[in-house]
Scaffold this motif. Structure first.
Motif, PDB file in Angstrom:
ATOM      1  N   SER A   1       1.625  12.655  -9.698  1.00 50.24           N
ATOM      2  CA  SER A   1       0.833  13.891  -9.643  1.00 50.24           C
ATOM      3  C   SER A   1       1.642  15.111  -9.951  1.00 50.24           C
ATOM      4  O   SER A   1       2.762  15.266  -9.793  1.00 50.24           O
ATOM      5  CB  SER A   1       0.224  14.060  -8.245  1.00 50.24           C
ATOM      6  OG  SER A   1      -0.591  12.941  -7.960  1.00 50.24           O
TER       7      SER A   1
ATOM      8  N   ILE B   1       0.841  -1.212   0.000  1.00 43.63           N
ATOM      9  CA  ILE B   1       0.000   0.000   0.000  1.00 43.63           C
ATOM     10  C   ILE B   1       0.869   1.251   0.000  1.00 43.63           C
ATOM     11  O   ILE B   1       0.625   2.189  -0.754  1.00 43.63           O
ATOM     12  CB  ILE B   1      -0.931   0.026   1.236  1.00 43.63           C
ATOM     13  CG1 ILE B   1      -2.003  -1.038   1.120  1.00 43.63           C
ATOM     14  CG2 ILE B   1      -1.578   1.399   1.415  1.00 43.63           C
ATOM     15  CD1 ILE B   1      -2.829  -1.191   2.396  1.00 43.63           C
ATOM     16  N   THR B   2       1.903   1.259   0.846  1.00 37.31           N
ATOM     17  CA  THR B   2       2.805   2.404   0.942  1.00 37.31           C
ATOM     18  C   THR B   2       3.481   2.661  -0.396  1.00 37.31           C
ATOM     19  O   THR B   2       3.529   3.806  -0.870  1.00 37.31           O
ATOM     20  CB  THR B   2       3.865   2.156   2.043  1.00 37.31           C
ATOM     21  OG1 THR B   2       3.190   1.866   3.267  1.00 37.31           O
ATOM     22  CG2 THR B   2       4.763   3.357   2.235  1.00 37.31           C
ATOM     23  N   ASP B   3       3.999   1.599  -1.017  1.00 34.71           N
ATOM     24  CA  ASP B   3       4.648   1.739  -2.326  1.00 34.71           C
ATOM     25  C   ASP B   3       3.659   2.238  -3.374  1.00 34.71           C
ATOM     26  O   ASP B   3       3.982   3.105  -4.183  1.00 34.71           O
ATOM     27  CB  ASP B   3       5.254   0.410  -2.784  1.00 34.71           C
ATOM     28  CG  ASP B   3       6.445  -0.020  -1.931  1.00 34.71           C
ATOM     29  OD1 ASP B   3       6.959   0.810  -1.145  1.00 34.71           O
ATOM     30  OD2 ASP B   3       6.846  -1.195  -2.043  1.00 34.71           O
ATOM     31  N   LYS B   4       2.467   1.699  -3.366  1.00 30.14           N
ATOM     32  CA  LYS B   4       1.428   2.099  -4.326  1.00 30.14           C
ATOM     33  C   LYS B   4       1.085   3.581  -4.157  1.00 30.14           C
ATOM     34  O   LYS B   4       0.990   4.318  -5.142  1.00 30.14           O
ATOM     35  CB  LYS B   4       0.183   1.230  -4.111  1.00 30.14           C
ATOM     36  CG  LYS B   4      -0.947   1.524  -5.041  1.00 30.14           C
ATOM     37  CD  LYS B   4      -2.124   0.614  -4.727  1.00 30.14           C
ATOM     38  CE  LYS B   4      -3.346   1.148  -5.407  1.00 30.14           C
ATOM     39  NZ  LYS B   4      -4.573   0.642  -4.873  1.00 30.14           N
ATOM     40  N   ASN B   5       0.923   4.009  -2.906  1.00 32.24           N
ATOM     41  CA  ASN B   5       0.594   5.416  -2.640  1.00 32.24           C
ATOM     42  C   ASN B   5       1.748   6.333  -3.013  1.00 32.24           C
ATOM     43  O   ASN B   5       1.536   7.431  -3.528  1.00 32.24           O
ATOM     44  CB  ASN B   5       0.213   5.612  -1.170  1.00 32.24           C
ATOM     45  CG  ASN B   5      -1.127   4.999  -0.853  1.00 32.24           C
ATOM     46  OD1 ASN B   5      -1.933   4.732  -1.742  1.00 32.24           O
ATOM     47  ND2 ASN B   5      -1.368   4.752   0.424  1.00 32.24           N
ATOM     48  N   ARG B   6       2.967   5.884  -2.759  1.00 31.08           N
ATOM     49  CA  ARG B   6       4.140   6.684  -3.096  1.00 31.08           C
ATOM     50  C   ARG B   6       4.227   6.867  -4.615  1.00 31.08           C
ATOM     51  O   ARG B   6       4.508   7.946  -5.104  1.00 31.08           O
ATOM     52  CB  ARG B   6       5.404   5.990  -2.560  1.00 31.08           C
ATOM     53  CG  ARG B   6       6.564   6.951  -2.454  1.00 31.08           C
ATOM     54  CD  ARG B   6       7.785   6.340  -1.781  1.00 31.08           C
ATOM     55  NE  ARG B   6       7.515   6.015  -0.390  1.00 31.08           N
ATOM     56  CZ  ARG B   6       7.775   4.843   0.185  1.00 31.08           C
ATOM     57  NH1 ARG B   6       8.342   3.877  -0.504  1.00 31.08           N
ATOM     58  NH2 ARG B   6       7.523   4.626   1.444  1.00 31.08           N
ATOM     59  N   LYS B   7       3.971   5.795  -5.363  1.00 26.50           N
ATOM     60  CA  LYS B   7       4.002   5.872  -6.830  1.00 26.50           C
ATOM     61  C   LYS B   7       2.888   6.761  -7.350  1.00 26.50           C
ATOM     62  O   LYS B   7       3.059   7.498  -8.307  1.00 26.50           O
ATOM     63  CB  LYS B   7       3.891   4.485  -7.447  1.00 26.50           C
ATOM     64  CG  LYS B   7       5.129   3.643  -7.267  1.00 26.50           C
ATOM     65  CD  LYS B   7       4.939   2.245  -7.790  1.00 26.50           C
ATOM     66  CE  LYS B   7       6.136   1.376  -7.468  1.00 26.50           C
ATOM     67  NZ  LYS B   7       5.896  -0.035  -7.750  1.00 26.50           N
ATOM     68  N   GLY B   8       1.722   6.693  -6.679  1.00 26.26           N
ATOM     69  CA  GLY B   8       0.575   7.524  -7.074  1.00 26.26           C
ATOM     70  C   GLY B   8       0.841   9.011  -6.883  1.00 26.26           C
ATOM     71  O   GLY B   8       0.470   9.818  -7.702  1.00 26.26           O
ATOM     72  N   THR B   9       1.527   9.377  -5.790  1.00 24.38           N
ATOM     73  CA  THR B   9       1.835  10.777  -5.528  1.00 24.38           C
ATOM     74  C   THR B   9       2.987  11.263  -6.419  1.00 24.38           C
ATOM     75  O   THR B   9       3.057  12.418  -6.758  1.00 24.38           O
ATOM     76  CB  THR B   9       2.195  11.023  -4.056  1.00 24.38           C
ATOM     77  OG1 THR B   9       2.789   9.889  -3.486  1.00 24.38           O
ATOM     78  CG2 THR B   9       1.040  11.481  -3.252  1.00 24.38           C
TER      79      THR B   9
END
Length: 118
Positions: free
Chosen positions: A118, A107-115
């Motif tokens: 942006s 989840i952390t990696d996914k959120n980091r990639k998502g931000t």
């Protein structure tokens, strides 16, 4: 007519026994050793009423996963611990901890990639 899978299928049986919102976390806390009621209530991550915790503990006791030991003293003292079958759940808790940590990292990696996009 639907077939009753409780007591037949290990996944349905496990899921039905662990239906309480905090059942698994209570088992985790008890896996570290006997705990008194008020200490359990303090260690739970959210405010939990006395009645709710009491209901969860009674359910786990009825399912045979925990033991309630009442000491004959004043003031009354009650401790909860894992039963023999509850102790066997420790390996499940360890596996869930490993998987949970891997999922948190995902989840952390996914959120980091998502931000980063942006």
């Amino acid at each position: 007519m639907k077939k009753e899978l409780f007591g037949v299928c290990p996944y349905v049986t496990s899921q039905k026994i662990l239906t309480g919102k905090w059942s698994m976390y209570i088992l985790y806390l008890l896996s570290e050793g006997p705990v008194r009621f008020n200490e359990l209530q303090r260690r739970l991550p959210e405010e939990m009423t006395h009645a709710t915790l009491s209901r969860q503990l009674k359910q786990l006791e009825e399912e045979g996963l925990i033991l309630r030991h009442e000491y004959e003293q004043i003031p009354p003292k009650v401790e909860y611990s894992l039963s023999e079958i509850g102790e066997k759940f420790k390996t499940v808790l360890e596996a869930l901890e490993i998987w949970g940590n891997e999922y948190i990292k995902w989840i952390t990696d996914k959120n980091r990639k998502g931000t980063a996009k942006s």
